[in-house]
Design a protein around this motif. Structure first.
Motif, PDB file in Angstrom:
ATOM      1  N   GLY C  96     -16.420   7.008 -37.703  1.00 52.40           N
ATOM      2  CA  GLY C  96     -15.935   7.769 -38.926  1.00 52.40           C
ATOM      3  C   GLY C  96     -15.854   6.583 -40.060  1.00 52.40           C
ATOM      4  N   PRO C  97     -15.534   6.966 -41.235  1.00 52.12           N
ATOM      5  CA  PRO C  97     -15.682   6.187 -42.526  1.00 52.12           C
ATOM      6  C   PRO C  97     -14.061   5.521 -42.432  1.00 52.12           C
ATOM      7  N   ALA C  98     -13.983   4.402 -42.863  1.00 53.81           N
ATOM      8  CA  ALA C  98     -12.384   3.419 -42.709  1.00 53.81           C
ATOM      9  C   ALA C  98     -12.604   2.610 -43.909  1.00 53.81           C
ATOM     10  N   GLY C  99     -11.418   2.096 -44.303  1.00 60.59           N
ATOM     11  CA  GLY C  99     -11.157   1.237 -45.011  1.00 60.59           C
ATOM     12  C   GLY C  99     -10.789  -0.301 -44.451  1.00 60.59           C
ATOM     13  N   ARG C 100     -11.173  -1.241 -45.126  1.00 58.25           N
ATOM     14  CA  ARG C 100     -11.184  -2.548 -44.572  1.00 58.25           C
ATOM     15  C   ARG C 100     -10.414  -3.401 -45.813  1.00 58.25           C
ATOM     16  N   VAL C 101      -9.530  -4.139 -45.376  1.00 57.56           N
ATOM     17  CA  VAL C 101      -8.565  -4.977 -46.281  1.00 57.56           C
ATOM     18  C   VAL C 101      -8.877  -6.296 -45.994  1.00 57.56           C
ATOM     19  N   PRO C 102      -9.874  -6.940 -46.997  1.00 57.56           N
ATOM     20  CA  PRO C 102     -10.087  -8.494 -46.624  1.00 57.56           C
ATOM     21  C   PRO C 102      -9.406  -9.401 -47.189  1.00 57.56           C
ATOM     22  N   TYR C 103      -8.503  -8.925 -48.201  1.00 59.17           N
ATOM     23  CA  TYR C 103      -7.565  -9.890 -48.832  1.00 59.17           C
ATOM     24  C   TYR C 103      -6.047  -9.065 -49.475  1.00 59.17           C
ATOM     25  N   ILE C 104      -5.033  -9.445 -49.130  1.00 59.21           N
ATOM     26  CA  ILE C 104      -3.904  -8.820 -49.456  1.00 59.21           C
ATOM     27  C   ILE C 104      -2.531  -9.845 -49.499  1.00 59.21           C
ATOM     28  N   TRP C 105      -1.627  -9.684 -50.636  1.00 60.49           N
ATOM     29  CA  TRP C 105      -0.693 -10.603 -50.810  1.00 60.49           C
ATOM     30  C   TRP C 105       0.645  -9.715 -50.720  1.00 60.49           C
ATOM     31  N   VAL C 106       1.555 -10.234 -50.351  1.00 60.59           N
ATOM     32  CA  VAL C 106       3.170  -9.601 -50.323  1.00 60.59           C
ATOM     33  C   VAL C 106       4.163 -10.492 -50.622  1.00 60.59           C
ATOM     34  N   ASP C 107       5.168 -10.001 -51.130  1.00 58.44           N
ATOM     35  CA  ASP C 107       6.307 -10.731 -51.641  1.00 58.44           C
ATOM     36  C   ASP C 107       7.677 -10.545 -50.773  1.00 58.44           C
ATOM     37  N   ASN C 108       7.481 -10.274 -49.504  1.00 58.75           N
ATOM     38  CA  ASN C 108       8.652 -10.211 -48.532  1.00 58.75           C
ATOM     39  C   ASN C 108       8.143 -10.456 -47.158  1.00 58.75           C
ATOM     40  N   GLU C 109       9.016 -11.367 -46.572  1.00 61.79           N
ATOM     41  CA  GLU C 109       8.740 -11.738 -45.245  1.00 61.79           C
ATOM     42  C   GLU C 109       8.432 -10.985 -44.158  1.00 61.79           C
ATOM     43  N   VAL C 110       9.489  -9.929 -44.077  1.00 60.10           N
ATOM     44  CA  VAL C 110       9.168  -9.007 -43.150  1.00 60.10           C
ATOM     45  C   VAL C 110       7.891  -8.082 -43.214  1.00 60.10           C
ATOM     46  N   ALA C 111       7.443  -7.866 -44.462  1.00 59.19           N
ATOM     47  CA  ALA C 111       6.254  -7.336 -44.612  1.00 59.19           C
ATOM     48  C   ALA C 111       5.062  -8.233 -44.261  1.00 59.19           C
ATOM     49  N   HIS C 112       5.107  -9.258 -44.752  1.00 60.97           N
ATOM     50  CA  HIS C 112       4.367 -10.312 -44.134  1.00 60.97           C
ATOM     51  C   HIS C 112       3.866 -10.533 -42.641  1.00 60.97           C
ATOM     52  N   SER C 113       5.075 -10.275 -42.074  1.00 56.50           N
ATOM     53  CA  SER C 113       5.076 -10.482 -40.543  1.00 56.50           C
ATOM     54  C   SER C 113       4.531  -9.205 -39.860  1.00 56.50           C
ATOM     55  N   ARG C 114       4.906  -8.011 -40.302  1.00 60.06           N
ATOM     56  CA  ARG C 114       4.881  -6.630 -40.097  1.00 60.06           C
ATOM     57  C   ARG C 114       3.120  -6.510 -40.277  1.00 60.06           C
ATOM     58  N   GLY C 115       2.639  -7.025 -41.436  1.00 57.49           N
ATOM     59  CA  GLY C 115       1.285  -7.015 -41.554  1.00 57.49           C
ATOM     60  C   GLY C 115       0.467  -7.954 -40.569  1.00 57.49           C
ATOM     61  N   GLN C 116       0.831  -9.422 -40.338  1.00 56.30           N
ATOM     62  CA  GLN C 116       0.077 -10.100 -39.516  1.00 56.30           C
ATOM     63  C   GLN C 116      -0.058  -9.582 -38.249  1.00 56.30           C
ATOM     64  N   ILE C 117       0.794  -8.965 -37.592  1.00 52.24           N
ATOM     65  CA  ILE C 117       0.670  -8.429 -36.126  1.00 52.24           C
ATOM     66  C   ILE C 117      -0.059  -7.412 -36.099  1.00 52.24           C
ATOM     67  N   GLN C 118      -0.550  -6.379 -37.205  1.00 50.84           N
ATOM     68  CA  GLN C 118      -1.349  -5.546 -37.324  1.00 50.84           C
ATOM     69  C   GLN C 118      -2.758  -6.026 -37.667  1.00 50.84           C
ATOM     70  N   GLY C 119      -2.997  -7.242 -38.002  1.00 46.86           N
ATOM     71  CA  GLY C 119      -4.259  -7.792 -38.422  1.00 46.86           C
ATOM     72  C   GLY C 119      -4.496  -7.543 -39.879  1.00 46.86           C
ATOM     73  N   PHE C 120      -3.692  -7.253 -40.788  1.00 45.86           N
ATOM     74  CA  PHE C 120      -3.762  -7.360 -42.071  1.00 45.86           C
ATOM     75  C   PHE C 120      -3.587  -8.810 -42.648  1.00 45.86           C
ATOM     76  N   PRO C 121      -4.667  -9.364 -43.249  1.00 44.05           N
ATOM     77  CA  PRO C 121      -4.423 -10.791 -43.584  1.00 44.05           C
ATOM     78  C   PRO C 121      -3.662 -11.093 -44.548  1.00 44.05           C
ATOM     79  N   LYS C 122      -2.235 -10.706 -44.668  1.00 40.66           N
ATOM     80  CA  LYS C 122      -1.362 -10.824 -45.462  1.00 40.66           C
ATOM     81  C   LYS C 122      -0.845 -12.452 -45.845  1.00 40.66           C
ATOM     82  N   LYS C 123      -0.865 -12.754 -47.019  1.00 36.97           N
ATOM     83  CA  LYS C 123      -0.565 -14.012 -47.710  1.00 36.97           C
ATOM     84  C   LYS C 123       0.415 -13.676 -48.728  1.00 36.97           C
TER      85      LYS C 123
END
Lengths: 263, 263, 263, 263
Positions: C96-123
Motif C-alpha cells: 500500500g501507499p507509505a511515507g518515507r523520511v529521507p532526512y530528519i533532525w532532532v534536538d534530543n538524545e533519547v529521540a535521536h537514538s529511538r529513531g536510529q533503531i527504527q531506521g529514521f535517519p535522525k541527525k
C-alpha cells in the motif's frame, strides 16, 4: 548584598563578574581584509574617524582567562575558557591610531558580560577553530603547509568563515598592527525611562603585559554571510590579505573613559 | 550608525534590542515557598525592606515576546521565544508592596539583554518545563490530577527543580499576588574606569495589559541545589506552599527610575 | 548488566532507551510541496518505488513523549520533550501507499537514538517553532489570520524555513494523508569489520491510537538551504502547497521488518 | 542512494559517517582510580571477566579527527573536533588484557555515531577541559606545578570532575597501560520487531600508529556525581591514584567482531 556585577548576593559569589585585573592567553587565527573608507566610516560613530589605512582584521580567538579576584575562572574551565570571532577596523582615538570592533560574538557568558561593560558589542555565537595537534594525523600540526579554519554561527546562521594556509614562520613584530593597537569601544546601556539618559561613553582599555609568541603567516580566505539578525554580511570586502596564526596574551587593568557624542 | 542597543550598525539591524513597548505571553509553573525574614533581607539591598509577608515564589516561564519595533521577534521564533526560571521575594517600593527578583536565568540572548537593561540580574541557563498536550499519552493534559515539572541548569549544574500536581481549577484572582505585583530591579553597569561611577539606579517597570487566563492550583515540590557559581542553593526554604499553572500576558512600556544607595 | 540499549549498567538506568510502547503527543507545522518523480526516486533506495502522487510534506513537530517503561520521560521534561524537523516523500510498502523520511533532525538524545533503531535517519539539529499563545500580544493565537514559523539549523547552518498563515479551520480528515500514512524506514548499522555485514533491513512501525485534534490550514512558504554537510538544499521544489497546524498523537508498539536489497 | 551510514542521499554527502581509516590526535587528562573487583565485574557483561588489576582510568580527551574519505572533518572544525569524557576498566579479551569502556560521553554528533557503530556506549554530554596556554597568565602552561581540570555534564547534571596537579615530566612509557590497551566493546542495536534479534556482538578495534607525545604526571582528584539518568555516580572509588596530561594519537582501520552471549 555583595558582588561586583549583577546579580548581587549575600556572599558575592553569584555575580557574573569580579573586578580587573583580568588576564588573557589566546590562540588566534586572523585574516587581513580591506574595505572602502566609506564602508569603514559607516561602521564608526560620527565622532570617530577612519584611520590612515583601510586595512581591517577578521579574528577568531580561543581564550583562556583568569582574574586575581575569581579563582573559579581557572578552577572551572567552563567559566574561564571561551572562543570569540570579531572584526577590527582602523580608527583614531586619544591622539593616535586605534582599533574599533564593530561586531563581535562570544560563546561564554562571563566573557559576554565582561565585554558589555567595556563597550565591546558582544553577542552570543558558536565559534569553531582548527586546533593545532601535537602528533598524529587527526588534525594539522602548527607547521608551514597546513590549513587552519575558523567558523562563526549565531542564531543558527553561518556568519563568517576564514581559513589560513601557513607559508612561513614570522616574528611577532610582523603580525598586523591592528592586532595589538589600543581599541576604542562605546560603553552603552539603553534606558527605557524617558527621564533617564542611556549610559554612553567611549572607552579605551588599559592593557599591560601584551605579548605575542610563536607566529606564522600564510594565504587566506574570508567570507561574511547574510543573516536577518546581523549586518556583517553587508560588508563589502575589496581585498583579502594575509592570514596569521599566533599565540597572544595580555592583562586588562582598567579603562579610560571619554565623552561620546549622543546618537 | 543606527540601532537602539549594542551593536550599532548602518541600518540598525544588528542591535540586540529595539525599544519598548514589548509584549509578553507566557505559560508559567509557579511554586510558593517561605524563607525567614532574615534570609529575605539578605537578598535585598540595604535600601529595600522585606515586605509584609515572607511568602516567595519560584517561577518557570515559557515566553513568547514581540515588539512593535522588531518584526523579527515574531518572524523568527528563535529570536522571540524563550524560557526563564527565577524567584521573587516580597519587598516594598514606591509606597506599596512590590516584588524583587534576586536571581533569574534565561535561555535567549535578546531576553538576557532586555532584562539586563531593566535591572533584572539575568544569567544564561537551560530551562525545561512540562508542556500540556492536547491529546494522546505523550504528556499530561492541562487537567486536575496531572503533574508539571520545571528544571533549571546553568554552567552544567542542576540548580532548581519544581513540580506541581494539579488539584483544582482556580480563578485568576486566586493566583499568588507576587505573580502580578510591580517589581523593583536594580539597573547596574559596573565600571572599570576609577573615574567613572557604575550606572546604578533602582527601576520599576511600567506594565499595561496585565492579564491571566486559565489557571489551576495544586500541591508542589521545590528544590534549590548547590553550585560554586551561584548562591541559590544557600536559600533555606522553611515551607513549600501551593503550586500553580497559568497563562499570563503583559506589555512593558517603560520604567520609572529611582535613586539607589551606592553599594 | 541490565538495560535495553547502550549503555548497559547494573540497574539498567543508564540505557538511553527503554522498550516500547512509546507514546507521542505533538503540535505540528506542516507544508505540502511537490518535487519531480525523478527527484523523489533519487531519495529512495532501489527497492522502493515512488508513490502515486508527487506530493511531499515538510514537517516541524514539537513532541512530548512517554514510555510505560521509563517514568523519567515525564518526570524530567528535558528527557521526554523535543522538537523535530523532517520531510516525508511518497512511496509504497507492504502492498500500500507509505511515507518515507529521507532526512530528519532532532534536538534530543533519547529521540535521536529511538529513531536510529527504527531506521529514521535522525541527525542532531536546532529546531524552533512558533508556539500558539493563550492570551496577550507576545505571539499569535491559534486563529485564522495568524502566521506560524518553523526553522531548522544543523552544524551552524540554516537548513529549512517554513511558514503557514492560517486561513481556515479544517477537520482532521482534511489533513494531508502523508501525515498519517505508515512509514517505511531503513534500519542500518554500518560495520567496520570486513567479515561482518551491516545490520540492514526495511522496517515499518506499528502504530496504534493515531489521532489528530484541532487543525487549521492556510497558505505556506518553504525554503531548503544549502550546507556542505547535507543534501536537503539540493531538492528542487516545483510547487509549495498548503500549510497546516495540527495536534496529533500516536503510540508506537513495535515494527515489522522486511528484507532490504543490499546497497 | 549513496553514503556509508544513515542518512543515505543521492551524492552520499548527508551520511553522518564515512568509512575508516579514521585518524585521531588528542590531548588527554587522565586519572587512575580503583574500585573493588565486584564493582568492576558489575560493569561487565557475563562473558567478560575482570582483568588482573583493579586499576581503572577516568579520561577527559580533546580530539581532532580526520578520515581519508571525508575532507569535511578537517575543513570544518565543527565536524572533526570534539571532546569526550569516559572511564576504562580492566578486562580480558582475545587472550590478553584489554580495556572496557562502560560509560562515555561526547559533544559531537559524528563522534557519537562513529562510537555507536563500534559499540562504544556513547551518550551526549558537555565536556570542558583546561587548555595549556603558550604564554601569559590566562591559564596554566604545560608545566610542573600547574593544575588541569576536566568537567562533564549531561542532561544538565554535573557527572564527573577531575583535576591533575603536575609534579613531573614522564616518558610515554610511564603512562598507565589502560590508556593504550586494546578495548573490547559491545556493538548493540536493539530491535522493536519481536521477530528480529538485536544486532549484538563484541568488537575489538584494530588500531595502528598508536603514539604518545609529551607527558606529565601528578597528584589527582576525581569525583563521580549522581544523576537520575546515569549510574556513574553509584561507582565506589576506593582509591584515587596519579593523574596524567599527555598528547596521544592513533589510527583506527577496522574491527574484529566476536560473538557475545545474549543478555
Amino acid at each position: 548584598m555583595n558582588g561586583w556585577s549583577l546579580p548581587f548576593s549575600p556572599k558575592g559569589l553569584a555575580s557574573t563578574l569580579t573586578p580587573p585585573p583580568w588576564h588573557y592567553s589566546g590562540e588566534v587565527i586572523a585574516v587581513e581584509f580591506e574595505m572602502s573608507r566609506e564602508q569603514i566610516a559607516a561602521l564608526l560613530p560620527d565622532d570617530l574617524e577612519v584611520g590612515d589605512s583601510t586595512q581591517c582584521l577578521a579574528i577568531f580567538a580561543d581564550w583562556s582567562s583568569a582574574a586575581d579576584s575569581d579563582p573559579r575562572l581557572l578552577a572551572d574551565p567552563r567559566r574561564g575558557q571561551y572562543k570569540e570571532a570579531f572584526i577590527v577596523v582602523p580608527t583614531r582615538a586619544d591622539g593616535g591610531p586605534a582599533g574599533r570592533v564593530p561586531y563581535i560574538w562570544v560563546d561564554n557568558e562571563v566573557a559576554h558580560s565582561r565585554g558589555q561593560i567595556q563597550g565591546f558589542p558582544k553577542k552570543l555565537g558558536e565559534i569553531h577553530m582548527t586546533k593545532a595537534v601535537a602528533l598524529g594525523r587527526g588534525g594539522p600540526k602548527r607547521e608551514v603547509g597546513n590549513t587552519f579554519v575558523g567558523t562563526l554561527s549565531a542564531m543558527g546562521r553561518l556568519l563568517m568563515r576564514a581559513s589560513v594556509t601557513l607559508t612561513e614562520a614570522i616574528s611577532p613584530a610582523q603580525l598586523p598592527p591592528l592586532l595589538a593597537l589600543p581599541q576604542v569601544h562605546t560603553r552603552y546601556l539603553p534606558s527605557i525611562d524617558p527621564e533617564l539618559a542611556p549610559a554612553h561613553a567611549h572607552s579605551m582599555n588599559i592593557l599591560t603585559d601584551v605579548a605575542a609568541g610563536q607566529a606564522l603567516a600564510g594565504t587566506a580566505t574570508l567570507e561574511f554571510l547574510p543573516s536577518e539578525h546581523e549586518e556583517l554580511g553587508d560588508l563589502g570586502i575589496t581585498r583579502v590579505g594575509k592570514g596569521y596564526l599566533a599565540s597572544i596574551a595580555m592583562t586588562l587593568t582598567g579603562a579610560k573613559t571619554m565623552p561620546a557624542k549622543p546618537f
